[in-house]
Design a protein around this motif. Structure first.
Motif, PDB file in Angstrom:
ATOM      1  N   HIS A  82       0.839  -1.196   0.000  1.00  0.00           N
ATOM      2  CA  HIS A  82       0.000   0.000   0.000  1.00  0.00           C
ATOM      3  C   HIS A  82       0.882   1.257   0.000  1.00  0.00           C
ATOM      4  O   HIS A  82       0.657   2.182  -0.802  1.00  0.00           O
ATOM      5  N   SER A 115     -12.299   5.198   8.296  1.00  0.00           N
ATOM      6  CA  SER A 115     -11.781   4.999   6.950  1.00  0.00           C
ATOM      7  C   SER A 115     -11.394   3.542   6.719  1.00  0.00           C
ATOM      8  O   SER A 115     -11.505   3.038   5.611  1.00  0.00           O
ATOM      9  N   ARG A 169     -12.712   1.113   3.751  1.00  0.00           N
ATOM     10  CA  ARG A 169     -11.837   0.403   2.810  1.00  0.00           C
ATOM     11  C   ARG A 169     -12.046  -1.109   2.906  1.00  0.00           C
ATOM     12  O   ARG A 169     -11.997  -1.822   1.899  1.00  0.00           O
ATOM     13  N   ILE A 224      -8.643   9.478   4.517  1.00  0.00           N
ATOM     14  CA  ILE A 224      -9.643   9.095   3.523  1.00  0.00           C
ATOM     15  C   ILE A 224     -10.915   9.912   3.712  1.00  0.00           C
ATOM     16  O   ILE A 224     -11.630  10.227   2.768  1.00  0.00           O
ATOM     17  N   GLU A 272      -6.487   6.377  -1.379  1.00  0.00           N
ATOM     18  CA  GLU A 272      -6.237   5.279  -0.445  1.00  0.00           C
ATOM     19  C   GLU A 272      -6.688   3.933  -1.011  1.00  0.00           C
ATOM     20  O   GLU A 272      -6.014   2.921  -0.843  1.00  0.00           O
ATOM     21  N   ARG A 273      -7.859   3.926  -1.642  1.00  0.00           N
ATOM     22  CA  ARG A 273      -8.321   2.667  -2.228  1.00  0.00           C
ATOM     23  C   ARG A 273      -7.417   2.242  -3.379  1.00  0.00           C
ATOM     24  O   ARG A 273      -7.189   1.054  -3.615  1.00  0.00           O
ATOM     25  N   ASP A 326      -4.556   0.651  -1.854  1.00  0.00           N
ATOM     26  CA  ASP A 326      -4.936  -0.708  -1.447  1.00  0.00           C
ATOM     27  C   ASP A 326      -4.844  -1.676  -2.629  1.00  0.00           C
ATOM     28  O   ASP A 326      -4.464  -2.838  -2.465  1.00  0.00           O
TER      29      ASP A 326
END
Ligand code: ZN
Length: 441
Positions: free
Chosen positions: A323, A399, A403, A388, A343-344, A347
């Motif tokens: 990440h 957050s 996620r 996030i 952020e996603r 991921d």
């Protein structure tokens, strides 16, 4: 802030796809050999061999071996081409290299060795001695990890070798415990920077009964310090190796983190234009659980407390490091690949890089769930640290939960990418062979 649309990078070849694998035991990027011995008189003449195996099916290994004397200075050994204090190693995929000393010194040279490599290698050391040219005995051992604690079976004649892998003085406590677990006696030894010592248990523990039998514990005396240790049975005058005695999780987190990092970074560098490889910083600070990427410094920081939160799973560690590397890749490539949310998207990199390095991408769910569990407690985690909520503008919830809610969808998306389909299929067939047929991996 305007996010670029999702771009699926077709044709992104996962060079390491077919090499996803788990490392064999004793496979490390920093391999410590706590004892080397070379030469000596005809009545007891030693040679040492170091063997390195590259378990990777497709990637070559490069690395360096360094030798140190008891006082931490460079130790010169002759492997047939004149005395050297270090040498490079290069190993083709699944290849082997062997280096054997020629036993040149008239008085035995004693020290230890450190091998560092770009990918995990399996290292084995062999010691042999001969009397008047006739080979007598030999013993071999796996390269060990640095650890805060070692435990081994022992008698009063057990050989103990210890070394200090750091550039600061190191205190090491050696304790003998009887079969009831009661400490019989102990002693503390101080090693200088890169220093080394070797002795029998009765030599370092004066007053130890000659018929002692039990265990020896070798431990460092200060927090966050690590030693290298090895024990050797000499019962009845016969050399016999003990298994590696370093206690693994949670003792040797540094080695675990750096091993996972090297593998995940290797996959990232093989598939994305990273430029100069980012540096990993392991922060032992006591405080709120965190990890982050600094694109300006080209560094990934992971706090020991984060590693401790997810410490039972290298797959979860691979997801977290992947990440953070994803944030570096986002900057290097100038856009997002898996999601319009930063952020996603990171991921997505966490899942993909963990998978490419041979780890279980479901570890992403484990890591996020543990972070979600801790995030409702500000004394554990700063609730806003990965921002996030600010990115989305509307999400009032944790957050991590947010996620976590989409991580399985992300996994499905990653496995739908043409460049990942074969790898997901292979992983499912070998590791998740009892999963439902329609599972992505
Ligand atoms: Zn992030």
């Amino acid at each position: 802030m305007v996010f670029k649309p999702i771009v699926l990078v077709a044709g992104l070849a996962f060079a390491t796809a077919v090499s996803a694998q788990f490392d064999p035991q004793g496979s490390q990027v920093t391999s410590y050999f706590p004892q080397v011995a070379d030469g000596g008189s005809a009545s007891q003449h030693w040679i040492t061999s170091l063997t390195f195996v590259n378990p990777n099916a497709t990637l070559s290994v490069t690395g360096t071996v360094n030798f140190y004397a008891n006082n931490g200075s460079a130790l010169a050994l002759d492997f047939g081409a004149g005395p050297v204090t270090s040498f490079p190693i290069a190993i083709p995929p699944q290849g082997t290299v062997v280096f054997t000393t020629i036993g040149a010194p008239e008085s035995v040279a004693i020290g230890w060795a450190v091998a560092t490599s770009n990918l995990p290698v399996q290292g084995v050391v062999q010691y042999r001695y001969s009397v008047n040219g006739v080979p007598q005995q030999g013993v071999s051992a796996l390269a060990t990890e640095a650890s805060a604690l070692f435990r081994s079976p022992a008698s009063s004649t057990t050989g103990v070798a210890i070394a200090n892998p750091s550039l600061s003085a190191l205190g090491v406590k050696i304790a003998a415990l009887d079969p009831s677990g009661v400490t019989v006696t102990s002693n503390t030894v101080t090693l200088g920077p890169l220093g080394h010592g070797s002795f029998t248990l009765s030599q370092v523990l004066t007053g130890l009964p000659a018929n002692f039998r039990g265990t020896v514990i070798v431990s460092t005396t200060a927090p966050n310090t690590y030693a290298v240790a090895w024990t050797l049975s000499t019962d009845l005058g016969v050399l016999a190796s003990y298994p590696p005695s370093a206690l693994n999780w949670p003792i040797s987190q540094y080695e675990r983190i750096s091993k996972v990092w090297q593998k995940v970074l290797g996959v990232a560098a093989a598939n994305y234009p990273l430029g100069t490889a980012p540096r990993l910083v392991i922060d032992p600070s006591v405080g709120q659980i965190n990890s982050f990427a600094s694109t300006s410094l080209n560094e990934v920081h992971i706090f020991m407390n984060m590693a401790e939160l997810i410490s039972d799973s290298e797959s979860e560690l691979a997801f977290v490091l992947g990440h953070e590397l994803g944030h570096i890749i986002q900057t290097a490539s100038g856009g997002l690949q898996f999601s319009s949310n930063t952020e996603r998207d990171a991921d997505g990199y966490g899942l993909q890089l963990a998978l490419g390095a041979g780890y279980d991408p479901y570890g992403g769910g484990g890591a996020l769930a543990k972070l979600a569990m801790a995030s409702s407690t500000p004394t554990l985690i700063n609730p806003g640290f990965d921002n996030i909520q600010a990115n989305l503008g509307t999400d009032p919830h944790s957050s991590f939960l947010d996620r976590l809610g989409v991580i399985f969808q992300s996994l499905q998306s990653v496995c739908l990418l043409p460049q990942n389909q074969a790898l997901c299929g292979m992983y499912k067939a070998t590791v998740h062979s009892h999963f439902p047929l329609n599972a992505p991996l």
